[in-house]
Design a protein around this motif. Sequence first.
Motif, PDB file in Angstrom:
ATOM      1  N   GLU A  88      -3.292  -2.780  27.300  1.00  0.00           N
ATOM      2  CA  GLU A  88      -4.653  -2.873  26.747  1.00  0.00           C
ATOM      3  C   GLU A  88      -4.681  -3.447  25.337  1.00  0.00           C
ATOM      4  N   ASP A  89      -3.534  -3.683  24.741  1.00  0.00           N
ATOM      5  CA  ASP A  89      -3.472  -4.370  23.454  1.00  0.00           C
ATOM      6  C   ASP A  89      -3.534  -5.890  23.624  1.00  0.00           C
ATOM      7  N   THR A  90      -3.495  -6.347  24.856  1.00  0.00           N
ATOM      8  CA  THR A  90      -3.575  -7.780  25.122  1.00  0.00           C
ATOM      9  C   THR A  90      -4.891  -8.339  24.611  1.00  0.00           C
ATOM     10  N   ALA A  91      -4.790  -9.345  23.762  1.00  0.00           N
ATOM     11  CA  ALA A  91      -5.982  -9.924  23.141  1.00  0.00           C
ATOM     12  C   ALA A  91      -5.563 -11.099  22.260  1.00  0.00           C
ATOM     13  N   ILE A  92      -6.558 -11.815  21.803  1.00  0.00           N
ATOM     14  CA  ILE A  92      -6.338 -12.756  20.717  1.00  0.00           C
ATOM     15  C   ILE A  92      -6.560 -11.980  19.416  1.00  0.00           C
ATOM     16  N   TYR A  93      -5.597 -12.065  18.534  1.00  0.00           N
ATOM     17  CA  TYR A  93      -5.669 -11.331  17.274  1.00  0.00           C
ATOM     18  C   TYR A  93      -6.067 -12.299  16.165  1.00  0.00           C
ATOM     19  N   TYR A  94      -7.097 -11.905  15.423  1.00  0.00           N
ATOM     20  CA  TYR A  94      -7.638 -12.735  14.358  1.00  0.00           C
ATOM     21  C   TYR A  94      -7.426 -12.064  13.002  1.00  0.00           C
ATOM     22  N   CYS A  95      -7.112 -12.890  12.043  1.00  0.00           N
ATOM     23  CA  CYS A  95      -7.043 -12.467  10.657  1.00  0.00           C
ATOM     24  C   CYS A  95      -8.374 -12.789   9.987  1.00  0.00           C
ATOM     25  N   ALA A  96      -8.820 -11.908   9.124  1.00  0.00           N
ATOM     26  CA  ALA A  96     -10.083 -12.114   8.417  1.00  0.00           C
ATOM     27  C   ALA A  96      -9.926 -11.701   6.966  1.00  0.00           C
ATOM     28  N   ALA A  97     -10.778 -12.242   6.118  1.00  0.00           N
ATOM     29  CA  ALA A  97     -10.670 -11.917   4.697  1.00  0.00           C
ATOM     30  C   ALA A  97     -12.028 -12.017   4.020  1.00  0.00           C
ATOM     31  N   VAL A  98     -12.146 -11.275   2.950  1.00  0.00           N
ATOM     32  CA  VAL A  98     -13.365 -11.300   2.143  1.00  0.00           C
ATOM     33  C   VAL A  98     -12.984 -10.929   0.716  1.00  0.00           C
ATOM     34  N   ALA A  99     -13.587 -11.599  -0.233  1.00  0.00           N
ATOM     35  CA  ALA A  99     -13.323 -11.276  -1.629  1.00  0.00           C
ATOM     36  C   ALA A  99     -14.150 -10.067  -2.032  1.00  0.00           C
ATOM     37  N   SER A 100     -13.508  -9.134  -2.683  1.00  0.00           N
ATOM     38  CA  SER A 100     -14.229  -7.962  -3.194  1.00  0.00           C
ATOM     39  C   SER A 100     -15.304  -8.395  -4.176  1.00  0.00           C
ATOM     40  N   THR A 101     -16.430  -7.724  -4.126  1.00  0.00           N
ATOM     41  CA  THR A 101     -17.522  -8.042  -5.045  1.00  0.00           C
ATOM     42  C   THR A 101     -17.876  -6.813  -5.869  1.00  0.00           C
ATOM     43  N   SER A 102     -18.169  -7.069  -7.106  1.00  0.00           N
ATOM     44  CA  SER A 102     -18.579  -5.993  -8.025  1.00  0.00           C
ATOM     45  C   SER A 102     -17.576  -4.855  -8.044  1.00  0.00           C
ATOM     46  N   GLY A 103     -16.307  -5.191  -7.852  1.00  0.00           N
ATOM     47  CA  GLY A 103     -15.263  -4.182  -7.918  1.00  0.00           C
ATOM     48  C   GLY A 103     -15.162  -3.297  -6.705  1.00  0.00           C
ATOM     49  N   THR A 104     -15.912  -3.598  -5.647  1.00  0.00           N
ATOM     50  CA  THR A 104     -15.884  -2.765  -4.444  1.00  0.00           C
ATOM     51  C   THR A 104     -15.226  -3.522  -3.310  1.00  0.00           C
ATOM     52  N   SER A 105     -14.157  -2.953  -2.765  1.00  0.00           N
ATOM     53  CA  SER A 105     -13.459  -3.575  -1.647  1.00  0.00           C
ATOM     54  C   SER A 105     -14.198  -3.297  -0.343  1.00  0.00           C
ATOM     55  N   TYR A 106     -13.981  -4.210   0.626  1.00  0.00           N
ATOM     56  CA  TYR A 106     -14.482  -3.944   1.976  1.00  0.00           C
ATOM     57  C   TYR A 106     -13.321  -4.010   2.944  1.00  0.00           C
ATOM     58  N   ILE A 107     -13.037  -2.902   3.594  1.00  0.00           N
ATOM     59  CA  ILE A 107     -11.968  -2.855   4.596  1.00  0.00           C
ATOM     60  C   ILE A 107     -12.496  -2.194   5.859  1.00  0.00           C
ATOM     61  N   GLY A 108     -13.765  -2.428   6.137  1.00  0.00           N
ATOM     62  CA  GLY A 108     -14.405  -1.805   7.279  1.00  0.00           C
ATOM     63  C   GLY A 108     -14.354  -2.632   8.534  1.00  0.00           C
ATOM     64  N   ASN A 109     -15.103  -2.193   9.537  1.00  0.00           N
ATOM     65  CA  ASN A 109     -15.027  -2.762  10.875  1.00  0.00           C
ATOM     66  C   ASN A 109     -16.135  -3.745  11.210  1.00  0.00           C
ATOM     67  N   GLN A 110     -16.937  -4.125  10.243  1.00  0.00           N
ATOM     68  CA  GLN A 110     -18.018  -5.056  10.524  1.00  0.00           C
ATOM     69  C   GLN A 110     -17.529  -6.490  10.339  1.00  0.00           C
ATOM     70  N   ALA A 111     -17.390  -7.195  11.444  1.00  0.00           N
ATOM     71  CA  ALA A 111     -16.858  -8.553  11.396  1.00  0.00           C
ATOM     72  C   ALA A 111     -17.712  -9.461  10.514  1.00  0.00           C
ATOM     73  N   GLY A 112     -18.998  -9.231  10.515  1.00  0.00           N
ATOM     74  CA  GLY A 112     -19.906 -10.068   9.739  1.00  0.00           C
ATOM     75  C   GLY A 112     -19.725  -9.976   8.238  1.00  0.00           C
ATOM     76  N   ARG A 113     -19.010  -8.974   7.793  1.00  0.00           N
ATOM     77  CA  ARG A 113     -18.781  -8.801   6.358  1.00  0.00           C
ATOM     78  C   ARG A 113     -17.621  -9.650   5.858  1.00  0.00           C
ATOM     79  N   TYR A 114     -16.831 -10.184   6.767  1.00  0.00           N
ATOM     80  CA  TYR A 114     -15.682 -11.002   6.390  1.00  0.00           C
ATOM     81  C   TYR A 114     -16.092 -12.472   6.357  1.00  0.00           C
ATOM     82  N   ASP A 115     -15.701 -13.163   5.314  1.00  0.00           N
ATOM     83  CA  ASP A 115     -16.132 -14.543   5.113  1.00  0.00           C
ATOM     84  C   ASP A 115     -15.179 -15.580   5.691  1.00  0.00           C
TER      85      ASP A 115
END
Length: 127
Positions: A88-115
């Motif tokens: 069940e781990d079979t999948a395409i694995y994607y890397c994503a990244a986003v620059a922290s803003t205002s000193g707050t990191s984002y490491i959550g599960n919302q794909a739309g938050r990654y740029d």
Amino acid sequence: QVQLVESGGGLVQAGDSLRLSCQASGRIPSNLDMGWFRQAPGKEREFVGAMSWIGVPNYDVSVKDRFTITRDSAKNTMYLQMNVLKPEDTAIYYCAAVASTSGTSYIGNQAGRYDYWGQGTQVTVSS
């Protein structure tokens, strides 16, 4: 702009281990949070885990005991160590990244938050 390239995917058997890499290039900010998502055939993209630019991790509960994320800032690379792989781990694995803003990191599960996104690497686990 930040470019992301994943590598390390392949075909393995259940119970095996695999390590994925995500190489960042371009104009890389020092405060770049990075994450892993995956998408299985016929399913929506789902969160695997992420790590902030200062090394704080966050994992989906489904992989927390088997997967580990690390980062090598000198190489601008993030890794996903996957142990005890299951079909069940079979999948395409994607890397994503986003620059922290205002000193707050984002490491959550919302794909739309990654740029920034990589093209993905296929992981296939046979039973």
